[in-house]
Design an enzyme around this catalytic site. Structure first.
Site, short mmCIF file in Angstrom:
data_model
loop_
_atom_site.label_atom_id
_atom_site.label_comp_id
_atom_site.label_asym_id
_atom_site.label_seq_id
_atom_site.Cartn_x
_atom_site.Cartn_y
_atom_site.Cartn_z
CG ASP A 1 -5.35 0.48 3.57
OD1 ASP A 1 -5.30 -0.62 4.14
OD2 ASP A 1 -4.52 1.40 3.77
CD GLU B 1 -5.30 3.05 -0.28
OE1 GLU B 1 -4.51 2.44 -1.01
OE2 GLU B 1 -5.16 3.18 0.95
CD GLU C 1 -5.96 4.80 4.63
OE1 GLU C 1 -5.30 4.03 3.90
OE2 GLU C 1 -5.44 5.55 5.48
CD GLN D 1 -2.60 4.39 10.49
OE1 GLN D 1 -3.82 4.36 10.42
NE2 GLN D 1 -1.85 4.91 9.54
CE1 TYR E 1 -0.27 8.79 4.12
CE2 TYR E 1 1.87 9.85 3.90
CZ TYR E 1 0.65 9.74 4.54
OH TYR E 1 0.36 10.56 5.59
CG ASP F 1 -2.01 1.03 1.11
OD1 ASP F 1 -2.52 1.23 -0.01
OD2 ASP F 1 -2.36 1.65 2.13
CG HIS G 1 -4.50 10.58 2.67
ND1 HIS G 1 -5.48 10.44 3.63
CD2 HIS G 1 -3.54 9.65 2.98
CE1 HIS G 1 -5.14 9.45 4.47
NE2 HIS G 1 -3.98 8.96 4.09
CD GLU H 1 -7.68 12.66 4.22
OE1 GLU H 1 -7.88 11.46 3.89
OE2 GLU H 1 -7.28 13.51 3.42
CE1 TYR I 1 3.61 7.38 12.04
CE2 TYR I 1 2.46 7.37 14.16
CZ TYR I 1 3.14 8.05 13.17
OH TYR I 1 3.37 9.39 13.29
CB THR J 1 -6.18 7.88 1.42
OG1 THR J 1 -5.96 6.78 2.30
CG2 THR J 1 -7.59 8.42 1.60
NE ARG K 1 -7.55 6.43 9.62
CZ ARG K 1 -6.90 6.25 8.48
NH1 ARG K 1 -5.63 5.84 8.49
NH2 ARG K 1 -7.48 6.45 7.33
CB THR L 1 -7.18 -4.88 2.07
OG1 THR L 1 -6.23 -4.61 3.12
CG2 THR L 1 -7.04 -3.83 0.99
NE ARG M 1 4.70 14.70 9.80
CZ ARG M 1 4.03 13.64 9.27
NH1 ARG M 1 3.92 12.53 9.94
NH2 ARG M 1 3.50 13.73 8.08
CE LYS N 1 -3.01 2.26 7.29
NZ LYS N 1 -3.92 2.79 6.28
MN MN Z 1 -3.85 3.13 2.62
#
Ligand code: MN
Length: 438
Positions: A241, A209, A207, A248, A136, A134, A141, A372, A252, A358, A245, A265, A150, A261
């Site tokens: 996906d 995708e 997600e 994650q 990004y 997968d 996104h 989001e 992560y 995503t 959260r 899927t 961040r 994840k």
């Molecule tokens: Mn994904």
């Protein structure tokens, strides 16, 4: 009188000629289906019918160079390569279009065996997933998620404009549309808490995708160019996906998503061949930073595909459309992701699946995840039923659909559907039992 010298753009299967049909003669997506009493085999969707390719192969109306279609996956056909894909597609157009080869149309017995009503068949996984990676590649996104985690200053990671970021996902839990799955259990830690707790994910998300399906393998130890990578891609599916959260956020760093994840899927059952998407190919987005030579754009390899997300709570009469966007929002094409994947010498195989990342647009209603859409759960969305949502609840059904809009037809992907079931009951863990007893 009209003299037809070439197959027309219409099919003798009339439902395929309707303006908003997902599966016109210009599409011809491949899948695997079964009907009462028959084993899963390969088919093609056309209007409201499914064409049994195993039958057509048996009577020698189509030929991929070897028997491949009376098989429960597309892998054998995909491994035949681009010239076989093109030959079979040309033959299918001849056999299925008005004014083409009449051998299927005129043979009533064969037609009864080979042309099935789509609502009477069951769809299966279209191919055996060899590996699932997968990426990004959605800029909005990545920016949105970065801002939440961040801050606006460091929204896009420093490497993002240079490298297609990805992680190795689980091939074992890629499931076909319509497969329900349980809310995952796992570790999570609230930001203010000192220690993690265990339990069902409370921040379950989707997600939006696209998935690229690798048809031809690369060679172990040998890099490939972007153009070679593009030629290896057999087709595209819709891909959800699903993401936990809270799990994650805790797990992560530093190796990326893992159990958040790994539980499911979903992909759509019909693989839209790359050839059907060629009229909708568009140029790459503006490059803020020149890409390194091995990743440089080589012709239009992005696609103008409309995407839509609907959410339906358990028992609700209808679903609410909660997002609309377009696959043009991607920054790296599947061919660039595949070239990057193989550049180290990593072997890519027939049946490898690449998630795009995503796909979110610029506007608020074009975001491809609840993370989001609700800005981390801070701004709930309201459904047509009046209910609010931050993240997914048990019984929620999420449906993706997608289509490329032609002048008088559209190439659709059908649907990618999944429903959230309650988390499994926790077994009596050692230690807890002792506490309960004592
Ligand atoms: Mn994904």
């Amino acid at each position: 009188m009209t003299i037809v010298s070439e197959p027309s753009r219409c099919s003798w299967i009339e439902s395929a000629n309707l303006r908003d049909c997902d599966f016109p003669i210009q599409n011809l997506p491949y899948g695997v289906f079964s009907s009462a009493g028959s084993a899963p085999r390969c088919g093609v969707a056309l209007g409201d019918r499914v064409i049994d390719l195993g039958e057509l192969e048996t009577v020698e109306l189509i030929d991929a160079g070897a028997p491949v279609f009376a098989s429960p996956s597309l892998n054998r056909f995909m491994a035949r390569g681009p010239s076989a894909w093109a030959r079979v597609r040309r033959r299918l157009v001849e056999l299925l279009s008005e004014g083409g080869d009449r051998r299927l149309l005129d043979d009533h017995d064969l037609r009864a065996r080979a042309v099935r009503p789509a609502d009477k068949v069951r769809m299966h996984m279209p191919f055996k997933v060899d590996g699932y990676t997968d990426f990004y590649a959605g800029r909005h996104h990545a920016t949105n998620v970065g801002m939440m985690f961040r801050g606006a200053e460091n929204a896009l990671p420093q490497n993002w404009l240079s490298i297609p970021i990805g992680y190795n996902g689980r091939a074992s839990t890629v499931v076909v549309s319509g497969t329900d799955f349980r809310r995952p259990l796992g570790q999570k830690k609230a930001p203010a808490a000192e220690l993690p707790v265990f339990g069902p994910s409370a921040r379950l998300d989707f997600e939006l995708e696209m998935g690229a399906v690798v048809g031809m393998p690369s060679r172990f130890g040998e890099p490939i160019t972007v153009a070679e990578a593009d030629a290896m891609i057999f087709g595209y599916v819709l891909l959800n996906d699903w993401s936990a959260r809270d799990i994650q956020a805790w797990e992560y760093q530093p190796l990326g998503p893992f159990q958040a994840k790994a539980f499911a899927t979903s992909i759509s059952p019909w693989v839209v061949p790359k050839a059907a998407l060629e009229p909708f190919a568009v140029a790459a987005p503006k490059r803020d930073r020149p890409l390194l030579p091995y990743l440089r754009d080589q012709g239009p390899m992005f696609y103008d595909i409309e995407l839509e997300v609907r959410l339906r709570p358990e028992g609700a009469a209808r679903a609410t459309t909660i997002a609309r966007t377009n696959s043009r929002e991607l920054y790296y094409s599947a061919a660039q992701q595949l070239a990057h994947h193989a550049v180290s010498g990593c072997l890519m195989n027939t049946g490898d699946l690449l998630g795009s990342g995503t796909i979110s647009g610029r506007s608020k209603d074009s975001r491809g995840s609840l993370l989001e859409l609700t800005w981390g759960g801070a701004e709930p969305i309201t459904l047509d039923t009046g209910e609010a949502r931050t993240f997914l609840e048990d019984g929620d059904t999420v449906t993706f659909s997608a289509w490329a809009e032609g002048e008088d037809y559209r190439v659709g992907f059908g649907e990618c559907v999944g429903k959230v079931l309650p988390a499994p009951a926790e077994p009596p863990w050692p230690g807890e039992r002792e506490n309960a007893d004592g």
